[in-house]
Design a protein around this motif. Structure first.
Motif, PDB file in Angstrom:
ATOM      1  N   ARG A  47     111.660  12.008  -2.248  1.00  0.00           N
ATOM      2  CA  ARG A  47     112.883  11.935  -3.049  1.00  0.00           C
ATOM      3  C   ARG A  47     112.833  10.771  -4.043  1.00  0.00           C
ATOM      4  N   ARG A  48     112.358   9.615  -3.581  1.00  0.00           N
ATOM      5  CA  ARG A  48     112.276   8.457  -4.478  1.00  0.00           C
ATOM      6  C   ARG A  48     111.267   8.696  -5.586  1.00  0.00           C
ATOM      7  N   TRP A  49     110.148   9.335  -5.249  1.00  0.00           N
ATOM      8  CA  TRP A  49     109.149   9.629  -6.283  1.00  0.00           C
ATOM      9  C   TRP A  49     109.705  10.620  -7.303  1.00  0.00           C
ATOM     10  N   MET A  50     110.331  11.694  -6.814  1.00  0.00           N
ATOM     11  CA  MET A  50     110.877  12.696  -7.727  1.00  0.00           C
ATOM     12  C   MET A  50     111.953  12.086  -8.620  1.00  0.00           C
ATOM     13  N   TYR A  51     112.777  11.228  -8.035  1.00  0.00           N
ATOM     14  CA  TYR A  51     113.825  10.564  -8.807  1.00  0.00           C
ATOM     15  C   TYR A  51     113.211   9.681  -9.892  1.00  0.00           C
ATOM     16  N   ALA A  52     112.184   8.925  -9.538  1.00  0.00           N
ATOM     17  CA  ALA A  52     111.532   8.044 -10.508  1.00  0.00           C
ATOM     18  C   ALA A  52     110.891   8.850 -11.631  1.00  0.00           C
ATOM     19  N   TRP A  53     110.230   9.956 -11.279  1.00  0.00           N
ATOM     20  CA  TRP A  53     109.552  10.760 -12.305  1.00  0.00           C
ATOM     21  C   TRP A  53     110.564  11.444 -13.221  1.00  0.00           C
ATOM     22  N   CYS A  54     111.602  12.025 -12.631  1.00  0.00           N
ATOM     23  CA  CYS A  54     112.603  12.710 -13.448  1.00  0.00           C
ATOM     24  C   CYS A  54     113.341  11.733 -14.358  1.00  0.00           C
ATOM     25  N   ARG A  55     113.630  10.550 -13.859  1.00  0.00           N
ATOM     26  CA  ARG A  55     114.283   9.549 -14.707  1.00  0.00           C
ATOM     27  C   ARG A  55     113.375   9.149 -15.867  1.00  0.00           C
ATOM     28  N   ALA A  56     112.083   9.006 -15.582  1.00  0.00           N
ATOM     29  CA  ALA A  56     111.148   8.645 -16.645  1.00  0.00           C
ATOM     30  C   ALA A  56     111.082   9.748 -17.697  1.00  0.00           C
ATOM     31  N   LEU A  57     110.978  10.992 -17.245  1.00  0.00           N
ATOM     32  CA  LEU A  57     110.921  12.119 -18.178  1.00  0.00           C
ATOM     33  C   LEU A  57     112.204  12.221 -18.997  1.00  0.00           C
ATOM     34  N   ALA A  58     113.342  12.018 -18.340  1.00  0.00           N
ATOM     35  CA  ALA A  58     114.627  12.116 -19.026  1.00  0.00           C
ATOM     36  C   ALA A  58     114.785  11.020 -20.070  1.00  0.00           C
ATOM     37  N   THR A  59     114.375   9.821 -19.719  1.00  0.00           N
ATOM     38  CA  THR A  59     114.514   8.686 -20.633  1.00  0.00           C
ATOM     39  C   THR A  59     113.639   8.852 -21.869  1.00  0.00           C
ATOM     40  N   GLU A  60     112.460   9.427 -21.689  1.00  0.00           N
ATOM     41  CA  GLU A  60     111.522   9.591 -22.798  1.00  0.00           C
ATOM     42  C   GLU A  60     111.785  10.851 -23.618  1.00  0.00           C
ATOM     43  N   ALA A  61     112.607  11.756 -23.104  1.00  0.00           N
ATOM     44  CA  ALA A  61     112.845  13.036 -23.778  1.00  0.00           C
ATOM     45  C   ALA A  61     113.424  12.835 -25.175  1.00  0.00           C
ATOM     46  N   ASP A  65     100.652  11.252 -19.326  1.00  0.00           N
ATOM     47  CA  ASP A  65     101.421  10.804 -18.162  1.00  0.00           C
ATOM     48  C   ASP A  65     101.766  11.977 -17.248  1.00  0.00           C
ATOM     49  N   VAL A  66     102.123  13.112 -17.844  1.00  0.00           N
ATOM     50  CA  VAL A  66     102.433  14.305 -17.048  1.00  0.00           C
ATOM     51  C   VAL A  66     101.194  14.756 -16.279  1.00  0.00           C
ATOM     52  N   ALA A  67     100.067  14.811 -16.970  1.00  0.00           N
ATOM     53  CA  ALA A  67      98.825  15.235 -16.321  1.00  0.00           C
ATOM     54  C   ALA A  67      98.447  14.277 -15.194  1.00  0.00           C
ATOM     55  N   ALA A  68      98.612  12.983 -15.426  1.00  0.00           N
ATOM     56  CA  ALA A  68      98.259  11.990 -14.410  1.00  0.00           C
ATOM     57  C   ALA A  68      99.129  12.141 -13.168  1.00  0.00           C
ATOM     58  N   GLU A  69     100.408  12.435 -13.369  1.00  0.00           N
ATOM     59  CA  GLU A  69     101.326  12.589 -12.233  1.00  0.00           C
ATOM     60  C   GLU A  69     100.940  13.801 -11.394  1.00  0.00           C
ATOM     61  N   LYS A  71     114.497   1.810 -19.455  1.00  0.00           N
ATOM     62  CA  LYS A  71     113.165   2.306 -19.758  1.00  0.00           C
ATOM     63  C   LYS A  71     112.375   2.474 -18.466  1.00  0.00           C
ATOM     64  N   PRO A  72     111.620   3.578 -18.366  1.00  0.00           N
ATOM     65  CA  PRO A  72     110.853   3.819 -17.137  1.00  0.00           C
ATOM     66  C   PRO A  72     109.678   2.865 -17.019  1.00  0.00           C
ATOM     67  N   SER A  73     109.144   2.790 -15.821  1.00  0.00           N
ATOM     68  CA  SER A  73     107.974   1.955 -15.586  1.00  0.00           C
ATOM     69  C   SER A  73     106.809   2.432 -16.442  1.00  0.00           C
ATOM     70  N   THR A  74     106.048   1.487 -16.952  1.00  0.00           N
ATOM     71  CA  THR A  74     104.875   1.846 -17.753  1.00  0.00           C
ATOM     72  C   THR A  74     103.658   2.075 -16.874  1.00  0.00           C
ATOM     73  N   VAL A  75     103.795   1.801 -15.581  1.00  0.00           N
ATOM     74  CA  VAL A  75     102.685   2.005 -14.644  1.00  0.00           C
ATOM     75  C   VAL A  75     102.686   3.463 -14.199  1.00  0.00           C
ATOM     76  N   ARG A  76     101.671   4.185 -14.576  1.00  0.00           N
ATOM     77  CA  ARG A  76     101.574   5.586 -14.196  1.00  0.00           C
ATOM     78  C   ARG A  76     100.237   5.837 -13.509  1.00  0.00           C
ATOM     79  N   PRO A  77     100.157   6.801 -12.594  1.00  0.00           N
ATOM     80  CA  PRO A  77     101.256   7.673 -12.194  1.00  0.00           C
ATOM     81  C   PRO A  77     102.240   6.975 -11.265  1.00  0.00           C
ATOM     82  N   LEU A  78     103.483   7.402 -11.316  1.00  0.00           N
ATOM     83  CA  LEU A  78     104.525   6.840 -10.469  1.00  0.00           C
ATOM     84  C   LEU A  78     104.296   7.198  -9.008  1.00  0.00           C
TER      85      LEU A  78
END
Length: 204
Positions: A48-62, A107-111, A31-38
């Protein structure tokens, strides 16, 4: 087939072995971090680390039809290939915006806003007052901003195409995309573009 054909050649080369692989995922993504924005995670992650964290969060919640693809890529491909993340980012964002879940849309808007505020040189509140924030620096911040600029362009194009198609099943996502685009202050977008060396975009 149309989706596969739309992938860049180098991405198809990377993913092709998976078409005939007999392996399958046996663990659910964490499960992705609940602290947003990442983007504002303490410690100042690299682009790269930020993009990886965001994409993983989006993928997990999809939870849309492409969710299995997103989650499979999240399990391994995302870690090693930034281009695949950037290619799938707008699709994962659309999955979030089209979901009947206000928290995912928020979450998307906040990011997006966190990246633009950093790129503009200061964080803005809704009343345009400036507050302190953690941020990436220099080239890393510009890379994040360019990724967001491209994402906004892709969402705009998708929204326009969806309006032409007049597909009622997409209406929730269309409304959410338009609301997101309208929520981004034009001045903030212009300032971010100027600081990132993209003056033509600042005039849009």
């Amino acid at each position: 087939e149309s989706f596969w054909g739309s992938l860049p050649e180098d991405v198809r080369v990377l993913l092709a072995p998976g078409l005939t692989s007999m392996y399958c995922l046996t663990q659910k993504p964490q499960k992705p971090s609940t602290v947003r924005p990442l983007y504002q995670t303490p410690g100042g992650p690299t682009f790269r680390r930020w993009m990886y964290a965001w994409c993983r969060a989006l993928a997990t919640e999809a939870d849309g039809p492409d969710a299995p693809l997103f989650q499979a890529c999240s399990a391994g491909v995302f870690r090693h290939d930034t281009r695949t993340m950037l290619f799938l980012l707008p699709r994962m964002v659309l999955d979030a915006l089209g979901a009947d879940d206000a928290s995912r849309r928020d979450d998307v808007a906040a990011e997006i806003m966190a990246v633009l505020r950093d790129a503009a040189g200061a964080a803005w509140t809704a009343s345009d007052t400036r507050v302190e924030s953690k941020s990436l620096h220099g080239e890393q911040a510009e890379l994040a901003a360019q990724a967001v600029f491209t994402l906004l362009d892709q969402l705009t194009t998708w929204s326009e195409d969806a309006d032409v198609a007049k597909d009622n099943s997409l209406q929730l996502a269309v409304d959410a995309v338009k609301a997101l685009l309208d929520s981004v202050p034009r001045e903030l977008l212009a300032r971010a573009a100027l600081r990132c060396g993209a003056p033509p975009r600042a005039l849009l």
